[in-house]
Scaffold this active site. Structure first.
Site, PDB file in Angstrom:
ATOM      1  N   TYR A 161     -17.195  17.513 -13.952  1.00 19.92           N
ATOM      2  CA  TYR A 161     -17.488  16.126 -14.058  1.00 19.92           C
ATOM      3  C   TYR A 161     -18.669  15.623 -12.995  1.00 19.92           C
ATOM      4  O   TYR A 161     -18.609  16.311 -11.901  1.00 19.92           O
ATOM      5  CB  TYR A 161     -16.204  15.246 -13.843  1.00 19.92           C
ATOM      6  CG  TYR A 161     -16.519  13.717 -13.933  1.00 19.92           C
ATOM      7  CD1 TYR A 161     -16.765  13.320 -15.138  1.00 19.92           C
ATOM      8  CD2 TYR A 161     -16.653  12.943 -12.835  1.00 19.92           C
ATOM      9  CE1 TYR A 161     -17.170  11.771 -15.278  1.00 19.92           C
ATOM     10  CE2 TYR A 161     -16.619  11.655 -12.857  1.00 19.92           C
ATOM     11  CZ  TYR A 161     -16.996  11.098 -13.907  1.00 19.92           C
ATOM     12  OH  TYR A 161     -17.075   9.634 -14.107  1.00 19.92           O
ATOM     13  N   LYS A 189      -8.969   7.498 -19.273  1.00 20.93           N
ATOM     14  CA  LYS A 189      -9.569   8.157 -20.358  1.00 20.93           C
ATOM     15  C   LYS A 189      -8.180   8.068 -21.174  1.00 20.93           C
ATOM     16  O   LYS A 189      -7.614   7.014 -21.466  1.00 20.93           O
ATOM     17  CB  LYS A 189     -10.076   9.525 -19.884  1.00 20.93           C
ATOM     18  CG  LYS A 189     -11.094   9.737 -18.908  1.00 20.93           C
ATOM     19  CD  LYS A 189     -12.420   8.593 -19.219  1.00 20.93           C
ATOM     20  CE  LYS A 189     -13.244   8.792 -17.914  1.00 20.93           C
ATOM     21  NZ  LYS A 189     -13.596   9.953 -17.253  1.00 20.93           N
ATOM     22  N   ASP A 206      -8.573  19.673 -13.029  1.00 21.57           N
ATOM     23  CA  ASP A 206      -8.414  18.327 -13.641  1.00 21.57           C
ATOM     24  C   ASP A 206      -8.297  18.543 -14.999  1.00 21.57           C
ATOM     25  O   ASP A 206      -8.782  19.244 -15.893  1.00 21.57           O
ATOM     26  CB  ASP A 206     -10.018  17.951 -13.236  1.00 21.57           C
ATOM     27  CG  ASP A 206     -10.432  16.403 -13.989  1.00 21.57           C
ATOM     28  OD1 ASP A 206      -9.711  16.106 -14.919  1.00 21.57           O
ATOM     29  OD2 ASP A 206     -11.503  16.155 -13.394  1.00 21.57           O
ATOM     30  N   ARG A 222       0.978  -1.097   0.050  1.00 22.73           N
ATOM     31  CA  ARG A 222       0.137   0.023  -0.378  1.00 22.73           C
ATOM     32  C   ARG A 222       0.992   1.311  -0.119  1.00 22.73           C
ATOM     33  O   ARG A 222       0.488   2.165  -0.576  1.00 22.73           O
ATOM     34  CB  ARG A 222      -0.852  -0.014   0.971  1.00 22.73           C
ATOM     35  CG  ARG A 222      -1.711   1.494   1.521  1.00 22.73           C
ATOM     36  CD  ARG A 222      -3.007   1.212   2.410  1.00 22.73           C
ATOM     37  NE  ARG A 222      -3.040   0.124   3.218  1.00 22.73           N
ATOM     38  CZ  ARG A 222      -2.419   0.442   4.542  1.00 22.73           C
ATOM     39  NH1 ARG A 222      -1.698   1.559   4.754  1.00 22.73           N
ATOM     40  NH2 ARG A 222      -2.463  -0.459   5.386  1.00 22.73           N
TER      41      ARG A 222
HETATM   42  C1  LIG Z   1     -13.942  10.335 -15.848  1.00 21.38           C
HETATM   43  C2  LIG Z   1     -13.722  11.526 -15.355  1.00 21.38           C
HETATM   44  C3  LIG Z   1     -13.303  11.566 -13.915  1.00 21.38           C
HETATM   45  C4  LIG Z   1     -13.607  10.371 -13.000  1.00 21.38           C
HETATM   46  O1  LIG Z   1     -12.668   9.251 -13.230  1.00 21.38           O
HETATM   47  P1  LIG Z   1     -12.888   7.862 -13.020  1.00 21.38           P
HETATM   48  O2  LIG Z   1     -11.657   7.185 -13.484  1.00 21.38           O
HETATM   49  O3  LIG Z   1     -14.149   7.464 -13.796  1.00 21.38           O
HETATM   50  O4  LIG Z   1     -12.975   7.540 -11.439  1.00 21.38           O
HETATM   51  C5  LIG Z   1     -13.046  12.667 -13.310  1.00 21.38           C
HETATM   52  N1  LIG Z   1     -12.975  13.687 -13.915  1.00 21.38           N
HETATM   53  C6  LIG Z   1     -13.120  13.841 -15.542  1.00 21.38           C
HETATM   54  C7  LIG Z   1     -13.039  15.016 -16.296  1.00 21.38           C
HETATM   55  C8  LIG Z   1     -13.544  12.653 -15.986  1.00 21.38           C
HETATM   56  O5  LIG Z   1     -13.859  12.858 -17.185  1.00 21.38           O
END
Ligand SMILES: *Cc1c(COP(=O)(O)O)cnc(C)c1O
Length: 385
Positions: free
Chosen positions: A98, A195, A170, A46
């Protein structure tokens, strides 16, 4: 060295023990300590794992930060960052956000006494007006999801710094290939690596990069304390996906630009949201702070009924949540990413019942365009026939 080279040669690509061209899966939960008075670099999985660490150091290098951290998902990354704050703290957050992040900020954090005000961060006056004595951070998504509004990162981070706040970005939509927020004054960068970074619709992962040593200590403590680390296999897959990030981003962006332009010519499409279009209000700002417009575009076809028809006709893109993959993904934000948001809030953010979001993959652009046009034009026949 330039970004494309650093993706492949950044000091973390080889196994230091064997020279293997790919960092192995160190599938171990604990580490033998040969000398109890002089512990080794690793003690427990961890707290540290060489495969995960290779990924963490790679993303830190690509974003130009002090240290990187890998988490079990984008939401695990975001939630862990929110644990930097304490009861009574307040955040100013992009209104176009998001859906999962919105849910944590509205359903979970208020129970811990951490509150957020949502503003249109493309207007810095709104950001400034929302700052209170107890505000600790500005949290941004740019371009935003799904209407691709562009926030001025340099100015927003400058304002935050002047007010003694940290800036969190983000960066999922742009990746460090196109946009590096730490170099524009941000303090923390977050990714849903699910993504574009992993890029193949086969991993759920999150990454964080922090600017300085002090913040790195705090976040390392939180990552170990909360325990929402990325597993070994998924760390390896993310490292593997990352190697082709530049070619994927560039190819998908070129196709997205062409599709956005073509969709503008189709009367059934009421509006196209893409920063690569010159009439997008954020076009020039985007060009000044990012090296590309990205692979995601949205378009409004007017009604839920038209959306349904298009989704049933389309053959190439998969119809799904998520984005940033080798295959194109067509999403219906009102029923998918923004389903958790009350309808009024959703429509206020431009997420109407006729809005579709397309994440462009690596298919042949002619095939993709032809498929989209037949799906959309079919709708036209249904309406007038
Ligand atoms: C998909 C997404 C998230 C969340 O990520 P996960 O891997 O699904 O937990 C956060 N911010 C943006 C802009 C996203 O597209």
């Amino acid at each position: 060295m330039n970004f494309g080279t650093r993706l492949l040669h950044n000091g973390n690509e080889l196994d230091p023990h064997t020279g293997a061209s790919s960092v192995p899966l160190y599938q171990a939960s604990t580490y033998h300590q040969a000398d109890i008075d002089h512990p080794g670099n690793y003690d427990y999985g961890r707290s540290g794992n060489p495969t995960r660490q290779a990924l963490e150091q790679t993303i830190a290098e690509l974003e130009g930060g002090w240290r990187g951290f890998a988490f079990a998902s984008g939401m695990a990354a975001i939630s862990t960052v929110f644990f930097l704050f304490s009861q009574g703290d307040h955040l100013v957050v992009s209104r176009d956000l998001y859906g999962g992040t919105f849910r944590v900020l509205t359903d979970v954090l208020p129970r811990m006494g951490i509150r957020a005000t949502f503003v249109d961060t493309t207007d810095l006056n709104q950001v400034e007006a929302a700052i209170r004595p107890e505000t600790k951070a500005v949290y941004l998504e740019t371009p935003s999801n799904p209407t691709l509004k562009v926030t001025d990162l340099r100015k927003a981070a400058g304002l935050a710094k002047q007010k003694g706040l940290i800036t969190i970005v983000d960066n999922t939509f742009m990746t460090p290939c196109f946009q590096r927020p730490l170099q524009m004054g941000a303090d923390i960068v977050i990714h849903s690596a699910t993504k574009f970074i992993a890029g193949h619709s086969d991993v759920i992962a999150g990454l964080v990069v922090v600017k300085d040593e002090k913040m790195a200590k705090s976040l390392a403590g939180l990552q170990n304390a909360l325990g929402s680390i990325l597993g070994v296999q998924d760390s390896w897959l993310t490292l593997r996906g990352l190697k082709t990030l530049k070619v994927r981003m560039e190819t998908s962006t070129a196709t997205a630009t062409r599709i956005a332009r073509e969709l503008c010519r189709i009367p059934e499409v009421h509006h196209v949201f893409y920063t690569g279009l010159k009439d997008h209000p954020g076009h020039w700002l985007q060009a000044s702070q990012a090296d590309g417009h990205g692979a995601v575009l949205s378009f409004d076809v007017g009604s839920a009924e038209q959306v349904r028809n298009i989704l049933s006709r389309v053959r190439i893109p998969i119809v799904a949540v998520s984005l940033g993959a080798v295959e194109s993904i067509l999403s219906y934000p009102a029923r998918m990413s923004h389903a958790a948001m009350p309808a009024r809030e959703r429509v206020q953010r431009g997420v109407t019942d006729g809005l579709l979001r397309l994440s462009v993959g690596l298919e042949d652009p002619d095939d993709l365009l032809e498929d989209l046009i037949q799906a959309i034009r079919g709708v036209h026949k249904v309406c007038t026939g």
